[in-house]
Design an enzyme around this catalytic site. Sequence first.
Site, PDB file in Angstrom:
ATOM      1  N   GLU A 176       3.171  -1.804   6.970  1.00 32.85           N
ATOM      2  CA  GLU A 176       4.236  -2.245   7.870  1.00 32.85           C
ATOM      3  C   GLU A 176       4.562  -1.078   8.799  1.00 32.85           C
ATOM      4  OE1 GLU A 176       8.893  -3.767   7.915  1.00 32.85           O
ATOM      5  OE2 GLU A 176       7.865  -3.470   5.987  1.00 32.85           O
ATOM      6  N   ARG A 204       0.507   2.466  -8.373  1.00 31.65           N
ATOM      7  CA  ARG A 204       0.804   3.215  -7.162  1.00 31.65           C
ATOM      8  C   ARG A 204       0.712   4.706  -7.453  1.00 31.65           C
ATOM      9  NH1 ARG A 204       6.289   2.967  -4.553  1.00 31.65           N
ATOM     10  NH2 ARG A 204       5.769   5.107  -4.007  1.00 31.65           N
ATOM     11  N   LYS A 231       8.812   5.295   1.517  1.00 32.28           N
ATOM     12  CA  LYS A 231       9.013   5.312   2.964  1.00 32.28           C
ATOM     13  C   LYS A 231      10.497   5.198   3.308  1.00 32.28           C
ATOM     14  CE  LYS A 231       5.861   3.047   5.338  1.00 32.28           C
ATOM     15  NZ  LYS A 231       5.221   1.945   6.093  1.00 32.28           N
TER      16      LYS A 231
END
Length: 446
Positions: free
Chosen positions: A15, A235, A245
């Site tokens: 994104e 992750r 983020k």
Amino acid sequence: LKRTEGKVVTRFPPEPNGYLHIGHAKAMFVDFGMAKQYGGHCYLRFDDTNPEAEKQEYIDHIQEIVAWMGWTPWKITYASKYFDLLHNYAIQLIKVGKAYVCHQSKAEIEEYREKGLPSPWRERSVQENLKIFDDMRKGLYKEGEAILRMKMDYKNENPNMWDSVAYRIKYVEHPMAGDKWCIYPSYDFTHCLCDAIEDITHSLCTLEFESRRASYYWLLDVLDTYKPVVWEYSRLNITNTVLSKRKLNKLVTDNHVHGWDDPRLLTLAGLRRRGVAPESINAFCREIGITRNANVIPYHKLEHHVRAYLDASSPRTLAVLRPLRVVLTNVPEHHSSTVTAASMPGRPENQPYEVPFSRVVYIEATDFRLQDSKDYYGLAPGKSAMLRYAYPITVTGYSASDDGTITEVQAEADLDFIAGGGKKPPKGVLNWVAQPAPGQDPERAE
């Protein structure tokens, strides 16, 4: 299989709401790496469904950093380029009775979900839902007054099946679509459909998305579209750092750091500014591998690969950071000669080069101390050490300022020493810089 010609097709779908960090490097390694390993293709797809958080700056950065990491997308696509098609899917979903317009607030939705209750508008007619959704599209509702929700299973054990939001109203201009739309699809609605539209064979994502697999396939089943294989992996977490983020964005926007490329951050821009090569990052990702086990990787593993790459690829030169003047008293005042140094010691790529040698040389200030010890291999009064590629020197004296700071060291050089000539050199080997010519100071760099 006919459309993909039997090839593996993956996608890297960031994104564009911030700069990429080292966790995204692992995702790139998995997505692009799998496609490369099996001779397939990998899309770079921007999941740009939230115009409030997305900027052209982030889009440009992501494309540039993906290339810097050594990956070449098969195609660059945007979820926003499919907005017309996604809108048609939403209408189709309403027509089959699997979506409805809801007027609950966020707090009311959370309350009803906790109580296991359906939305009061869940049983609206298809025609009424189509009419109101069209009014939403035309801008006849304010933000928060109406949302389109998928009619899933509000009693399901998986919260991701509790009638997720498909569309919401946002009167914000989109970086790519401009002001064409005032309703935007959610991630849960968009992501799986974009995977289906692009014939993704393997949708690879981290484990926090595993609970969304049910909603992913629910939507594709209802719309009777192609269904990719979904695989999840753990992750990347690294000790003593932040890899969120959202948290990185707060550090940047609150001016705790100097931008997204601050070298203290593990953003890819920050690592690049620090001098880390993409080869080091990819080697790190290769070593930690792909697993479903949650783990925290020690920071020193990344540092190991940074050092290993620099050691194998970086030409050496002699330099000192805190210069301390050393006068070699047995070398003539105007002496000027050269010694041969190695650009890459012990490697086939080594290119020898000449280094000036003079009466005055400079060493690291930390390589001289007044008190000697067994575990110290630098210089001290009466002690010897080797000037790298040159000669052993022995301290004969020193000068200090009034506050005790050492300002100069006097020493004698063993000019008859020949490397490999049978005479044992001192254990300590020092970096040094000579005057390029008698009386001329060496170059300085900031």
